[in-house]
Design a protein around this motif. Structure first.
Motif, PDB file in Angstrom:
ATOM      1  N   VAL A  13       0.815  -1.211   0.000  1.00  0.00           N
ATOM      2  CA  VAL A  13       0.000   0.000   0.000  1.00  0.00           C
ATOM      3  C   VAL A  13       0.851   1.264   0.000  1.00  0.00           C
ATOM      4  O   VAL A  13       0.402   2.320  -0.438  1.00  0.00           O
ATOM      5  CB  VAL A  13      -1.003   0.017   1.178  1.00  0.00           C
ATOM      6  N   ASP A  14       2.073   1.163   0.536  1.00  0.00           N
ATOM      7  CA  ASP A  14       3.035   2.263   0.502  1.00  0.00           C
ATOM      8  C   ASP A  14       4.390   1.669   0.188  1.00  0.00           C
ATOM      9  O   ASP A  14       4.743   0.615   0.716  1.00  0.00           O
ATOM     10  CB  ASP A  14       3.109   2.989   1.848  1.00  0.00           C
ATOM     11  N   VAL A  15       5.173   2.306  -0.659  1.00  0.00           N
ATOM     12  CA  VAL A  15       6.512   1.830  -1.017  1.00  0.00           C
ATOM     13  C   VAL A  15       7.469   3.001  -0.860  1.00  0.00           C
ATOM     14  O   VAL A  15       7.164   4.123  -1.269  1.00  0.00           O
ATOM     15  CB  VAL A  15       6.548   1.279  -2.458  1.00  0.00           C
ATOM     16  N   SER A  16       8.628   2.718  -0.272  1.00  0.00           N
ATOM     17  CA  SER A  16       9.601   3.781  -0.029  1.00  0.00           C
ATOM     18  C   SER A  16      11.002   3.187   0.075  1.00  0.00           C
ATOM     19  O   SER A  16      11.173   2.052   0.527  1.00  0.00           O
ATOM     20  CB  SER A  16       9.253   4.496   1.278  1.00  0.00           C
ATOM     21  N   ALA A  17      11.992   3.966  -0.315  1.00  0.00           N
ATOM     22  CA  ALA A  17      13.389   3.572  -0.133  1.00  0.00           C
ATOM     23  C   ALA A  17      13.865   3.966   1.261  1.00  0.00           C
ATOM     24  O   ALA A  17      14.836   3.410   1.772  1.00  0.00           O
ATOM     25  CB  ALA A  17      14.270   4.210  -1.198  1.00  0.00           C
ATOM     26  N   ALA A  18      13.155   4.905   1.900  1.00  0.00           N
ATOM     27  CA  ALA A  18      13.550   5.378   3.230  1.00  0.00           C
ATOM     28  C   ALA A  18      12.312   5.698   4.057  1.00  0.00           C
ATOM     29  O   ALA A  18      12.008   6.860   4.328  1.00  0.00           O
ATOM     30  CB  ALA A  18      14.442   6.601   3.095  1.00  0.00           C
ATOM     31  N   PRO A  19      11.575   4.683   4.496  1.00  0.00           N
ATOM     32  CA  PRO A  19      10.335   4.947   5.217  1.00  0.00           C
ATOM     33  C   PRO A  19      10.538   5.716   6.525  1.00  0.00           C
ATOM     34  O   PRO A  19       9.681   6.510   6.906  1.00  0.00           O
ATOM     35  CB  PRO A  19       9.753   3.555   5.472  1.00  0.00           C
ATOM     36  N   ALA A  20      11.664   5.521   7.198  1.00  0.00           N
ATOM     37  CA  ALA A  20      11.889   6.198   8.476  1.00  0.00           C
ATOM     38  C   ALA A  20      11.947   7.710   8.311  1.00  0.00           C
ATOM     39  O   ALA A  20      11.584   8.457   9.228  1.00  0.00           O
ATOM     40  CB  ALA A  20      13.175   5.687   9.113  1.00  0.00           C
ATOM     41  N   SER A  21      12.367   8.184   7.128  1.00  0.00           N
ATOM     42  CA  SER A  21      12.456   9.628   6.908  1.00  0.00           C
ATOM     43  C   SER A  21      11.197  10.201   6.249  1.00  0.00           C
ATOM     44  O   SER A  21      11.063  11.411   6.146  1.00  0.00           O
ATOM     45  CB  SER A  21      13.682   9.962   6.056  1.00  0.00           C
ATOM     46  N   GLN A  22      10.283   9.341   5.824  1.00  0.00           N
ATOM     47  CA  GLN A  22       9.092   9.827   5.123  1.00  0.00           C
ATOM     48  C   GLN A  22       7.797   9.619   5.899  1.00  0.00           C
ATOM     49  O   GLN A  22       6.778  10.203   5.545  1.00  0.00           O
ATOM     50  CB  GLN A  22       8.971   9.120   3.765  1.00  0.00           C
ATOM     51  N   PHE A  23       7.823   8.749   6.912  1.00  0.00           N
ATOM     52  CA  PHE A  23       6.595   8.408   7.627  1.00  0.00           C
ATOM     53  C   PHE A  23       6.806   8.549   9.129  1.00  0.00           C
ATOM     54  O   PHE A  23       7.929   8.502   9.624  1.00  0.00           O
ATOM     55  CB  PHE A  23       6.170   6.964   7.303  1.00  0.00           C
ATOM     56  N   HIS A  24       5.731   8.693   9.830  1.00  0.00           N
ATOM     57  CA  HIS A  24       5.754   8.696  11.293  1.00  0.00           C
ATOM     58  C   HIS A  24       6.367   7.374  11.748  1.00  0.00           C
ATOM     59  O   HIS A  24       6.155   6.334  11.110  1.00  0.00           O
ATOM     60  CB  HIS A  24       4.315   8.842  11.818  1.00  0.00           C
ATOM     61  N   PRO A  25       7.129   7.380  12.852  1.00  0.00           N
ATOM     62  CA  PRO A  25       7.791   6.147  13.301  1.00  0.00           C
ATOM     63  C   PRO A  25       6.850   4.949  13.476  1.00  0.00           C
ATOM     64  O   PRO A  25       7.223   3.821  13.172  1.00  0.00           O
ATOM     65  CB  PRO A  25       8.426   6.552  14.633  1.00  0.00           C
ATOM     66  N   THR A  26       5.633   5.188  13.912  1.00  0.00           N
ATOM     67  CA  THR A  26       4.683   4.075  14.076  1.00  0.00           C
ATOM     68  C   THR A  26       4.369   3.434  12.730  1.00  0.00           C
ATOM     69  O   THR A  26       4.308   2.210  12.616  1.00  0.00           O
ATOM     70  CB  THR A  26       3.373   4.583  14.724  1.00  0.00           C
ATOM     71  N   ILE A  27       4.187   4.266  11.713  1.00  0.00           N
ATOM     72  CA  ILE A  27       3.902   3.756  10.361  1.00  0.00           C
ATOM     73  C   ILE A  27       5.171   3.167   9.759  1.00  0.00           C
ATOM     74  O   ILE A  27       5.143   2.082   9.159  1.00  0.00           O
ATOM     75  CB  ILE A  27       3.354   4.881   9.447  1.00  0.00           C
ATOM     76  N   ALA A  28       6.302   3.838   9.920  1.00  0.00           N
ATOM     77  CA  ALA A  28       7.572   3.361   9.355  1.00  0.00           C
ATOM     78  C   ALA A  28       7.920   1.972   9.868  1.00  0.00           C
ATOM     79  O   ALA A  28       8.508   1.166   9.136  1.00  0.00           O
ATOM     80  CB  ALA A  28       8.691   4.346   9.665  1.00  0.00           C
ATOM     81  N   ALA A  29       7.515   1.654  11.083  1.00  0.00           N
ATOM     82  CA  ALA A  29       7.810   0.344  11.671  1.00  0.00           C
ATOM     83  C   ALA A  29       7.055  -0.780  10.957  1.00  0.00           C
ATOM     84  O   ALA A  29       7.439  -1.953  11.064  1.00  0.00           O
ATOM     85  CB  ALA A  29       7.466   0.352  13.154  1.00  0.00           C
ATOM     86  N   GLU A  30       6.014  -0.448  10.217  1.00  0.00           N
ATOM     87  CA  GLU A  30       5.220  -1.461   9.508  1.00  0.00           C
ATOM     88  C   GLU A  30       5.850  -1.865   8.177  1.00  0.00           C
ATOM     89  O   GLU A  30       5.390  -2.818   7.544  1.00  0.00           O
ATOM     90  CB  GLU A  30       3.801  -0.939   9.264  1.00  0.00           C
ATOM     91  N   PHE A  31       6.871  -1.152   7.719  1.00  0.00           N
ATOM     92  CA  PHE A  31       7.494  -1.437   6.427  1.00  0.00           C
ATOM     93  C   PHE A  31       8.399  -2.653   6.539  1.00  0.00           C
ATOM     94  O   PHE A  31       9.000  -2.901   7.582  1.00  0.00           O
ATOM     95  CB  PHE A  31       8.307  -0.232   5.947  1.00  0.00           C
ATOM     96  N   GLU A  32       8.472  -3.404   5.444  1.00  0.00           N
ATOM     97  CA  GLU A  32       9.398  -4.534   5.369  1.00  0.00           C
ATOM     98  C   GLU A  32      10.098  -4.512   4.014  1.00  0.00           C
ATOM     99  O   GLU A  32       9.586  -3.945   3.054  1.00  0.00           O
ATOM    100  CB  GLU A  32       8.673  -5.864   5.607  1.00  0.00           C
ATOM    101  N   ALA A  33      11.263  -5.116   3.983  1.00  0.00           N
ATOM    102  CA  ALA A  33      12.051  -5.142   2.752  1.00  0.00           C
ATOM    103  C   ALA A  33      11.323  -5.929   1.672  1.00  0.00           C
ATOM    104  O   ALA A  33      10.739  -6.986   1.939  1.00  0.00           O
ATOM    105  CB  ALA A  33      13.419  -5.750   3.015  1.00  0.00           C
TER     106      ALA A  33
END
Length: 152
Positions: A13-33
């Motif tokens: 639903v969301d794709v990023s090369a650097a989720p920690a810098s683009q999303f709130h930490p709670t959301i960034a924690a949901e990202f996986e490689a």
């Protein structure tokens, strides 16, 4: 892998090369490689293989509905046809109603694809055949000329 995705129901639903810098930490924690080619909307199968969603083919736009101004609509009829229809308005309530709508000053255009317009034209042509103004063998041609908006 330098691509990360937030996945819901096996869909990125969301794709990023650097989720920690683009999303709130709670959301960034949901990202996986994920593999680099994965993009938003891609689906992950049970075996872990990613695939692009089926290509969405846009629907063909609806063809432009033919429409003309009220005066132009009347001009789609020949002069003898208009004169006879004007005469018949006093004895045929349906044709009178049809042309009262056409003559309403609030009417900006006549939609030639509208069923009620087509019915009004059909009724007009039937009256003109009965009056001997339009030849019965020519009704289909006249109907097409009028409803296509082609002036004579």
């Amino acid at each position: 892998m330098s691509n990360y995705a937030r996945i819901k129901n096996n869909v990125a639903v969301d794709v990023s090369a650097a989720p920690a810098s683009q999303f709130h930490p709670t959301i960034a924690a949901e990202f996986e490689a994920v593999p680099d080619e994965v993009q938003r909307g891609w689906q992950r199968a049970e075996d872990g293989i990613w695939s692009a969603p089926p290509e969405v083919v846009p629907e063909a736009p609806e063809p432009e509905r033919p429409r003309v101004g009220p005066v132009e609509f009347k001009l789609l009829f020949t002069s003898p046809e208009r004169l006879k229809l004007k005469e018949l308005r006093s004895t045929d309530p349906a044709i009178n109603d049809f042309f009262e709508i056409i003559e309403d000053p609030r009417l900006q255009y006549v939609d030639l694809a509208l069923a009620s317009t087509q019915q009004g034209v059909e009724h007009s042509l039937n009256l003109l055949v009965e009056a001997g103004i339009v030849d019965e063998g020519n009704v289909a041609t006249r109907r097409e000329q009028i409803l296509s908006g082609n002036l004579l």
